[in-house]
Design an enzyme around this catalytic site. Structure first.
Site, short mmCIF file in Angstrom:
data_model
loop_
_atom_site.label_atom_id
_atom_site.label_comp_id
_atom_site.label_asym_id
_atom_site.label_seq_id
_atom_site.Cartn_x
_atom_site.Cartn_y
_atom_site.Cartn_z
CD GLU A 167 1.16 13.20 -2.24
OE1 GLU A 167 0.81 13.78 -1.42
OE2 GLU A 167 0.72 12.11 -2.65
NE ARG A 225 -4.17 -1.27 -0.28
CZ ARG A 225 -3.93 -2.07 -0.96
NH1 ARG A 225 -3.28 -2.66 -1.44
NH2 ARG A 225 -5.18 -2.93 -0.88
CG HIS A 260 -3.28 -1.93 -7.72
ND1 HIS A 260 -4.88 -1.30 -6.96
CD2 HIS A 260 -3.25 -2.71 -7.37
CE1 HIS A 260 -4.90 -2.17 -6.21
NE2 HIS A 260 -3.69 -3.10 -5.98
#
Length: 388
Positions: free
Chosen positions: A260, A231, A272
């Site tokens: 970011e 994560r 992902h």
């Protein structure tokens, strides 16, 4: 018939495990008995009183309001290990991406289109900008040795890496599957200080959020390569940016891009893809459906994130299950109610998990009003009576 609500597309091979004589599967029902989903965000959903369980076809449950479910006695399942091979394979790819600047090199090669016969010479001239070290003989630190982390550690051993593992909560099953060549580390600071590569495989919770922070970066050697296939929030973004700028982190490979990280140099942002294989999706769907079915039909719990694992063959015609707080005298209270109603308890199992507990009681008969009596006990979340 029990109604099962699907909030995402679930592989047919998984839903086929739900007996159509027992379950109705739909994507449009207001008060289902069970929910099966993948990444759908449930936090704004109203949880009906009829809802008994939620099965997540995947390992992460951040998209599910766990605390709210617990307060209503709703059991939340996930599927640990079902996508382990898919994530482990991508992590190994991440090791190579972190070392060899492959993604940057591929993007640069695209800029040579239109150079005609000069392409070959330009490749030879420019390739040195994308050189990187081999992983053979390098030190890899694996943080979290669950189903995925153990696979990554074992694969890295076979690739000739020197592997160190950190997991204060390692399970017996995970320990059995871990190569004896993996060195055990008791201190995360020691691990990050001694490894060329660090791979994160921990769940995200209040205790792990931002676990790789300024303090940890200060322990690392210059040129460390960090991989995060768990994560994004495990790594403090502000501290990461500073660590990249000062050369502590040579490369960061993350499967959870953020605003970011998308703006940082030397970061490989993967969208992902960890569990995005047909095999993984099928495995997760099958496991989630089986967990849901076993719970709804027999009251058994396996792989719940908010209640303990409790499984037993149903020995009688009736089974009473009670989801409740983990507080003193609950079993005595339950037993007294059964005794006062002249009910013989054939089998009773009780287990707890942090603040929550779960009790299975097998009996031959259930008088009217028993469910209401048990539900009225302070600390009881939900009572179910299951008939064989």
């Amino acid at each position: 018939m029990y109604e099962v609500l699907t909030l995402n597309k679930i592989a047919k091979c998984g839903l086929d495990n739900l007996d159509t004589n027992v379950f109705t599967i739909t994507d449009e029902v207001k008060n289902p008995d069970a929910i099966i989903l993948r990444s759908f965000k449930m936090h704004d959903m109203e949880l009906g009183d009829n809802l008994k369980c939620v099965a997540r076809a995947g390992a992460g449950t951040n998209n599910i309001p766990i605390d709210k479910c617990s307060e209503k006695g709703i059991v939340v399942f996930n599927t640990p290990g079902a996508n382990a091979n898919a994530v482990a394979e991508l992590t190994i790819a991440g090791l190579l991406l972190a070392s060899r600047k492959i993604t940057d090199a591929v993007e640069w090669a695209k800029t040579l289109k239109g150079e005609g016969d000069n392409v070959g010479a330009l490749v030879e001239k420019g390739k040195s900008a994308y050189a990187g070290p081999e992983i053979l003989g390098k030190k890899l630190g694996v943080v979290g040795l669950g189903a995925i982390g153990a696979k990554v550690a074992n694969l890295a051993i076979h690739l000739g890496m020197d592997v160190m593992g950190y997991d204060p909560y390692i399970s017996v099953d995970a320990a059995w599957g871990l190569s004896s060549q993996v060195k055990k580390c008791q201190d995360l600071k020691v691990l990050v200080a001694n490894c060329d590569y660090i791979s994160m495989h921990m769940p995200l919770n209040d205790g792990t959020r931002g676990i790789i922070n300024e303090e940890m970066f200060d322990c690392m050697e210059k040129g460390t390569r960090l991989l995060n296939f768990s994560r994004g929030e495990l790594v403090d973004a502000k501290a990461l940016k500073a660590a990249i700028e000062n050369g502590t982190i040579a490369s960061y490979v993350v499967d959870f891009p953020s605003e970011e990280t998308l703006g940082m140099e030397n970061v490989v942002n993967i969208p992902h893809l960890g569990a995005s294989t047909p095999e993984s999706e099928d495995n997760c769907a099958i496991m989630a459906a089986k967990e849901l079915s076993d719970f709804i039909r027999f009251g058994n719990i396996k792989n719940s994130v908010n209640f303990p694992n409790v499984e037993a063959d149903m020995e009688t015609k009736f089974r009473v299950t009670i989801a409740h707080q983990n507080i003193p005298n609950m079993l005595n209270t339950f037993s007294s109610i059964f005794a006062n109603d002249n009910i013989n308890i054939v089998n009773m199992i009780n287990k707890s998990k942090k603040d929550n507990a779960y009790t299975i009681i097998d009996v031959d008969s259930v008088p009217a009003g028993l469910e209401n009596e048990l539900s009225a006990v302070e600390g009881v979340y939900k009572v179910r009576i299951i008939e064989a």
